[in-house]
Write an enzyme that holds these catalytic residues in place. Structure first.
Site, PDB file in Angstrom:
ATOM      1  N   TRP A 281     -80.936  -3.022 -57.765  1.00  9.15           N
ATOM      2  CA  TRP A 281     -81.622  -2.615 -56.537  1.00  9.15           C
ATOM      3  C   TRP A 281     -83.088  -2.321 -56.805  1.00  9.15           C
ATOM      4  CZ3 TRP A 281     -78.964  -4.437 -52.898  1.00  9.15           C
ATOM      5  CH2 TRP A 281     -77.573  -4.380 -52.892  1.00  9.15           C
TER       6      TRP A 281
ATOM      7  N   ASP B  91     -85.093   5.587 -53.535  1.00 13.10           N
ATOM      8  CA  ASP B  91     -83.939   4.957 -52.894  1.00 13.10           C
ATOM      9  C   ASP B  91     -82.735   5.820 -53.262  1.00 13.10           C
ATOM     10  OD1 ASP B  91     -81.726   3.459 -52.199  1.00 13.10           O
ATOM     11  OD2 ASP B  91     -82.337   1.640 -53.268  1.00 13.10           O
TER      12      ASP B  91
ATOM     13  N   LYS C 290     -72.815   4.230 -48.092  1.00  6.62           N
ATOM     14  CA  LYS C 290     -72.249   4.704 -49.347  1.00  6.62           C
ATOM     15  C   LYS C 290     -71.698   6.129 -49.214  1.00  6.62           C
ATOM     16  CE  LYS C 290     -73.857   0.858 -51.050  1.00  6.62           C
ATOM     17  NZ  LYS C 290     -75.233   0.675 -51.465  1.00  6.62           N
TER      18      LYS C 290
HETATM   19  C1  LIG Z   1     -76.207  -0.606 -51.542  1.00  5.17           C
HETATM   20  C2  LIG Z   1     -77.555  -0.277 -52.027  1.00  5.17           C
HETATM   21  C3  LIG Z   1     -78.703  -0.904 -51.498  1.00  5.17           C
HETATM   22  C4  LIG Z   1     -78.639  -1.975 -50.448  1.00  5.17           C
HETATM   23  O1  LIG Z   1     -78.342  -1.435 -49.230  1.00  5.17           O
HETATM   24  P1  LIG Z   1     -78.271  -2.322 -47.901  1.00  5.17           P
HETATM   25  O2  LIG Z   1     -78.100  -1.282 -46.855  1.00  5.17           O
HETATM   26  O3  LIG Z   1     -77.104  -3.236 -48.057  1.00  5.17           O
HETATM   27  O4  LIG Z   1     -79.535  -3.082 -47.792  1.00  5.17           O
HETATM   28  C5  LIG Z   1     -79.937  -0.514 -51.998  1.00  5.17           C
HETATM   29  N1  LIG Z   1     -80.049   0.430 -52.952  1.00  5.17           N
HETATM   30  C6  LIG Z   1     -78.970   1.032 -53.481  1.00  5.17           C
HETATM   31  C7  LIG Z   1     -79.146   2.082 -54.536  1.00  5.17           C
HETATM   32  C8  LIG Z   1     -77.693   0.699 -53.035  1.00  5.17           C
HETATM   33  O5  LIG Z   1     -76.620   1.307 -53.559  1.00  5.17           O
END
Ligand SMILES: *Cc1c(COP(=O)(O)O)cnc(C)c1O
Length: 357
Positions: A99, A166, A190
């Site tokens: 990511w 993030d 998540k």
């Molecule tokens: C799942 C995830 C993403 C991507 O998220 P989307 O909502 O599918 O774009 C980005 N960063 C992390 C740390 C993730 O776990």
């Protein structure tokens, strides 16, 4: 009996969130209409948006001067929106996984990107610690929890420039000091809600500094000024998020979540370290409390599919590891009760008995 859901995302949600959202889909607030078919500008939905924002601020202790907005596009759109809004010349990134790498790729479209450190040569099995953040960078971007590789930054880092994080897969899992961050963002799927809504927490004074024009929908200001209602928000995921936040608040808030998450991770990693059939994949000090990655020990390598089938028989779902790590990944987000983790440990011990007899 409902299966134990260890999926990385979309992932387990509190049963209360699922049930209350299902009820509102059938009949929203006794209106006889579905949450899916009423105006987002009606007073009942505005109350949902307001409460969701207020609970975010309350549960994370968000100080004055920050906005909380809810958008579409996933965390992946934030990989582009962050540099669009903040990157004038140069940005610094800590590359700790897939990511983070994807976030860097987008930022390069807007300016110079400095990779301050990476653990890529070791397949992202640890979090680099010795690096220098350039003092002239517009911001420093980190991924606090690496969902795929199972590592996590468990402290709020000091940064000489605005820190952008993030937190898709560890928001609300531990107490954080929001004042140390410039932006915190994440997809909801998540630890919060179904896919479709993305949260962004922004320190307001960071905006309005870049010289490029920003398309209306990609400008954070648009969404701040319109209370996340510039366009139609994802009403069902926002409603579900509100329910999860209510559930969290009723269960002791983030401190209680953190306490339980520490306990859950502790007992699972202790079993991985004790059980001769399995081994962990990450540096011990950087192990994630949310996504626990492990593989078979060398001696039992050929038993991987057997363990997955064994776990499935015991109602344990979603344990297959990501293809870039292999083995297993147990995602044990807030909604996973300690009994679920214990069921997995029991399965690991029963499997050990079977293969070592
Ligand atoms: C799942 C995830 C993403 C991507 O998220 P989307 O909502 O599918 O774009 C980005 N960063 C992390 C740390 C993730 O776990």
């Amino acid at each position: 009996m409902k299966k134990r859901n260890f999926s990385a995302g979309p992932s387990i949600l509190p049963q209360q969130t699922i049930e209350e959202t299902a009820k509102a889909i059938l009949d929203f607030n006794g209106s006889t209409l579905s949450l899916m078919e009423v105006s987002h500008r009606g007073k009942d939905f505005i109350a949902v948006m307001d409460e969701t924002e207020a609970l975010f601020k309350e549960l994370l202790n968000i100080p004055e001067g920050y906005s909380v907005i809810f958008l579409g596009g996933g965390a992946s759109l934030q990989f582009c929106m962050v540099p669009f809004n903040l990157l004038e010349k140069k940005a610094a990134y800590l590359n700790t996984g897939t990511w983070a790498s994807k976030a860097m790729k987008e930022a390069k479209l807007f300016g110079e990107v400095v990779e301050v450190a990476t653990s890529k040569p070791d397949n992202f099995t640890y979090i680099p610690k010795d690096y220098v953040i350039p003092a002239d960078a517009d911001y420093f971007h980190i991924t606090t929890n690496n969902t795929i590789f199972g590592t996590e930054i468990l402290t709020d880092l000091d940064s000489p420039v605005p820190l952008v994080a993030d937190m898709s897969s560890d928001i609300f899992s531990r107490v954080i000091d929001v004042s140390k961050y410039g932006i915190i963002y994440g997809g909801a799927q998540k630890n919060l809600a179904p896919a479709g809504v993305t949260f962004v927490i922004i320190r307001n004074d960071l905006l309005g500094k870049v010289s490029r024009p920003i398309p209306t929908m990609l400008d954070y200001k648009t969404h701040i000024d319109n209370g996340s209602m510039f366009n139609t928000p994802p009403v069902v995921p926002v409603y579900a998020a509100m329910q999860t936040l209510r559930w969290m608040k009723a269960n002791g808030g983030v401190p209680a979540m953190e306490k339980l998450n520490i306990k859950k991770a502790e007992i699972l990693y202790a079993e991985i370290d004790r059980n001769p059939v399995f081994k962990g994949t990450c540096a011990v000090e950087d192990r994630s409390r949310m996504n626990v990655c492990f593989v078979m020990s060398d001696e039992y390598k050929d038993k991987e599919a057997d363990f997955l089938a064994f776990a499935k028989e015991r109602n344990l779902d979603g344990l297959k590891g990501h293809r870039s790590v292999g083995g297993f990944r147990a995602s044990i987000y807030n909604a996973m009760p300690i009994e679920g983790v214990q069921d997995l440990i029991d399965a690991m011990q029963a499997f050990e008995k079977e293969v070592t007899k």
